[in-house]
Design a protein around this motif. Structure first.
Motif, mmCIF file in Angstrom:
data_model
loop_
_atom_site.group_PDB
_atom_site.id
_atom_site.type_symbol
_atom_site.label_atom_id
_atom_site.label_comp_id
_atom_site.label_asym_id
_atom_site.label_seq_id
_atom_site.Cartn_x
_atom_site.Cartn_y
_atom_site.Cartn_z
ATOM 1 N N ALA A 72 0.813 -1.216 0.000
ATOM 2 C CA ALA A 72 0.000 0.000 0.000
ATOM 3 C C ALA A 72 0.843 1.261 0.000
ATOM 4 O O ALA A 72 0.435 2.294 -0.520
ATOM 5 C CB ALA A 72 -0.946 0.002 1.204
ATOM 6 N N SER A 73 2.025 1.197 0.600
ATOM 7 C CA SER A 73 2.887 2.376 0.661
ATOM 8 C C SER A 73 4.348 1.945 0.651
ATOM 9 O O SER A 73 4.675 0.789 0.953
ATOM 10 C CB SER A 73 2.599 3.205 1.916
ATOM 11 O OG SER A 73 2.966 2.492 3.081
ATOM 12 N N ILE A 74 5.204 2.878 0.313
ATOM 13 C CA ILE A 74 6.639 2.597 0.288
ATOM 14 C C ILE A 74 7.155 2.288 1.688
ATOM 15 O O ILE A 74 7.994 1.399 1.871
ATOM 16 C CB ILE A 74 7.396 3.795 -0.328
ATOM 17 C CG1 ILE A 74 7.108 3.868 -1.832
ATOM 18 C CG2 ILE A 74 8.897 3.689 -0.080
ATOM 19 C CD1 ILE A 74 7.690 5.080 -2.523
ATOM 20 N N SER A 75 6.644 2.994 2.685
ATOM 21 C CA SER A 75 7.100 2.763 4.058
ATOM 22 C C SER A 75 6.793 1.335 4.508
ATOM 23 O O SER A 75 7.618 0.690 5.174
ATOM 24 C CB SER A 75 6.448 3.773 5.006
ATOM 25 O OG SER A 75 5.035 3.705 4.926
ATOM 26 N N GLU A 76 5.620 0.809 4.130
ATOM 27 C CA GLU A 76 5.282 -0.573 4.477
ATOM 28 C C GLU A 76 6.214 -1.548 3.772
ATOM 29 O O GLU A 76 6.635 -2.562 4.352
ATOM 30 C CB GLU A 76 3.832 -0.865 4.094
ATOM 31 C CG GLU A 76 2.801 -0.150 4.959
ATOM 32 C CD GLU A 76 1.380 -0.529 4.572
ATOM 33 O OE1 GLU A 76 1.213 -1.521 3.825
ATOM 34 O OE2 GLU A 76 0.444 0.167 4.998
ATOM 35 N N GLY A 77 6.526 -1.257 2.522
ATOM 36 C CA GLY A 77 7.425 -2.119 1.770
ATOM 37 C C GLY A 77 8.827 -2.140 2.352
ATOM 38 O O GLY A 77 9.481 -3.193 2.406
ATOM 39 N N ILE A 78 9.307 -0.993 2.812
ATOM 40 C CA ILE A 78 10.643 -0.931 3.415
ATOM 41 C C ILE A 78 10.690 -1.751 4.702
ATOM 42 O O ILE A 78 11.676 -2.448 4.979
ATOM 43 C CB ILE A 78 11.039 0.540 3.678
ATOM 44 C CG1 ILE A 78 11.269 1.267 2.345
ATOM 45 C CG2 ILE A 78 12.297 0.620 4.538
ATOM 46 C CD1 ILE A 78 11.594 2.730 2.483
ATOM 47 N N VAL A 79 9.617 -1.693 5.474
ATOM 48 C CA VAL A 79 9.544 -2.508 6.694
ATOM 49 C C VAL A 79 9.616 -3.994 6.342
ATOM 50 O O VAL A 79 10.276 -4.785 7.036
ATOM 51 C CB VAL A 79 8.248 -2.196 7.471
ATOM 52 C CG1 VAL A 79 8.051 -3.192 8.613
ATOM 53 C CG2 VAL A 79 8.282 -0.777 8.014
ATOM 54 N N ALA A 80 8.957 -4.380 5.243
ATOM 55 C CA ALA A 80 8.983 -5.781 4.808
ATOM 56 C C ALA A 80 10.389 -6.197 4.384
ATOM 57 O O ALA A 80 10.808 -7.336 4.620
ATOM 58 C CB ALA A 80 7.997 -5.983 3.659
ATOM 59 N N VAL A 81 11.133 -5.287 3.767
ATOM 60 C CA VAL A 81 12.521 -5.586 3.390
ATOM 61 C C VAL A 81 13.369 -5.768 4.643
ATOM 62 O O VAL A 81 14.184 -6.695 4.739
ATOM 63 C CB VAL A 81 13.095 -4.457 2.504
ATOM 64 C CG1 VAL A 81 14.595 -4.666 2.278
ATOM 65 C CG2 VAL A 81 12.373 -4.411 1.167
ATOM 66 N N GLN A 82 13.191 -4.896 5.617
ATOM 67 C CA GLN A 82 13.957 -4.981 6.865
ATOM 68 C C GLN A 82 13.696 -6.294 7.606
ATOM 69 O O GLN A 82 14.612 -6.887 8.186
ATOM 70 C CB GLN A 82 13.600 -3.810 7.787
ATOM 71 C CG GLN A 82 14.118 -2.462 7.323
ATOM 72 C CD GLN A 82 13.726 -1.361 8.287
ATOM 73 O OE1 GLN A 82 12.875 -0.537 8.002
ATOM 74 N NE2 GLN A 82 14.348 -1.349 9.448
ATOM 75 N N SER A 83 12.448 -6.747 7.568
ATOM 76 C CA SER A 83 12.086 -7.962 8.302
ATOM 77 C C SER A 83 12.487 -9.236 7.571
ATOM 78 O O SER A 83 12.360 -10.331 8.123
ATOM 79 C CB SER A 83 10.577 -7.974 8.562
ATOM 80 O OG SER A 83 9.863 -8.070 7.336
ATOM 81 N N GLY A 84 12.951 -9.107 6.325
ATOM 82 C CA GLY A 84 13.341 -10.280 5.553
ATOM 83 C C GLY A 84 12.211 -10.879 4.752
ATOM 84 O O GLY A 84 12.370 -11.917 4.110
#
Length: 352
Positions: free
Chosen positions: A69-81
């Motif tokens: 839904a947003s770039i910030s959510e996607g970045i969190v998903a990258v951080q979490s693996g």
């Protein structure tokens, strides 16, 4: 000797198998952002997905897209693996780079300002004539005119009271009248200097008044001309003081708008900001020039004007986990796409 060959063969085979497994594994690629970089559907279309498809094809990568839904959510998903990479119009900045790594920029952009077209009223055109600077200029001119009238009365009025009047107030008034007649070159002939001192004063005033009148009239004409050519439409950063502005949630941009006295309202997508603008909840929308251009091209609105401004130049890249091995492969393919101008061709296909 045969044992050494067998040992090296095993190492090479292991490396080959690792590379093959890595290539055959399915990468999880998230995407998020605004049109035309990312389209809001499940087909993974847009500038960023198209660039990634070229990279994956050239590098032989298997992948599966997942929308966010947003770039910030996607970045969190990258951080979490959860993701191997996130693609989209993702601004490269130091704050994000502390938690994730970035590819090299695939696109450099600047901001645009979208605002309603504001027509000028009659008052807007004549308002400069009532400004403090203009009133000070008029007052200064009147004081100078009074001084010249006083000088005329001192050198002429007391010798010829029948021409200037017996009272100082009337004499100075007659001197001011002579100064005005001389300045405007009307020359009624009702008054003229008779003494040498009077001729010196009026001769000096002729030269001074000619320069002053020309400059004064030129200043008024220029002011009215520039006022007529200018518009109230917000087209630059300095006009945002006290205005509500829809902007992306970038820390540096928010600081800049607050510095000029603007009231920033953050939005995740350009469409959200455009909705606020249409509904009159904000005075302007400041966003990446490419999504704004795409928006105006797909939804033309004659009531709005788009202005391109060099506000906070942005560099877009893809996001990877820290120490990602995939990043090197992507960077290499991005370089090749840039050198072959394929990225420019992809962008041109969406924004003419």
């Amino acid at each position: 000797m045969s044992k050494k060959y067998l040992f090296f063969f095993c190492i090479l085979l292991s490396l080959h198998l690792d590379a093959q497994i890595a290539r055959d594994s399915v990468l999880k690629i998230g995407y998020a952002g605004s049109k035309p970089f990312v389209m809001a559907d499940d087909q993974a279309k847009g500038i960023a997905p198209d660039i990634w498809k070229e990279i994956a094809f050239n590098a032989g990568l298997n992948y599966k897209f997942k929308p966010y839904a947003s770039i910030s959510e996607g970045i969190v998903a990258v951080q979490s693996g959860e993701l191997n990479a996130l693609i989209g119009p993702i601004t490269i900045n130091s704050e994000r780079a502390t938690n994730v790594s970035f590819s090299q920029p695939f696109f450099d952009t600047e901001m645009g300002i979208l605002a309603p077209i504001m027509e000028q009223s009659l008052w807007d055109r004549i308002e400069p004539l009532f400004s403090l600077n203009f009133l000070i200029a008029v007052l200064s001119f009147m004081l100078l005119l009074t001084f010249v009238g006083l000088m005329f009365w001192l050198v002429e009025g007391r010798k010829y009271p029948e021409d200037y009047g017996h009272k100082p107030s009337k004499g100075i008034g007659s001197g001011i009248w002579l100064a005005l007649v001389t300045m405007t070159t009307v020359g009624y002939g009702d008054m003229a200097p008779k003494t040498t001192a009077g001729r010196v004063v009026i001769g000096s005033w002729m030269i001074i008044s000619l320069i002053m009148a020309t400059s004064f009239i030129a200043g008024i004409a220029t002011t009215l001309s520039l006022t007529g050519q200018s518009e109230k439409t917000i087209t630059q950063l300095g006009q945002l003081e006290g205005k509500k502005v829809a902007v992306p949630n970038y820390k540096k941009m928010l600081e800049n708008f607050k510095a000029v006295g603007g009231i920033p309202i953050t939005v995740d997508h350009v469409e959200d900001g455009y909705t606020l603008l249409v509904e009159g909840k904000v005075d302007a929308l400041v966003y990446d020039i490419v999504p704004l251009t795409y928006l105006i091209n797909t939804e033309p609105n004659p009531d709005f004007k788009l202005s391109k401004r060099n506000i906070n130049p942005q560099h877009y890249g893809f996001v990877f986990p820290l120490n990602s091995e995939l990043r090197h492969t992507v960077n290499l393919e991005l370089l090749r796409l840039k050198e072959s101008s394929e990225i420019d061709q992809i962008i041109t296909g969406y924004v003419q």
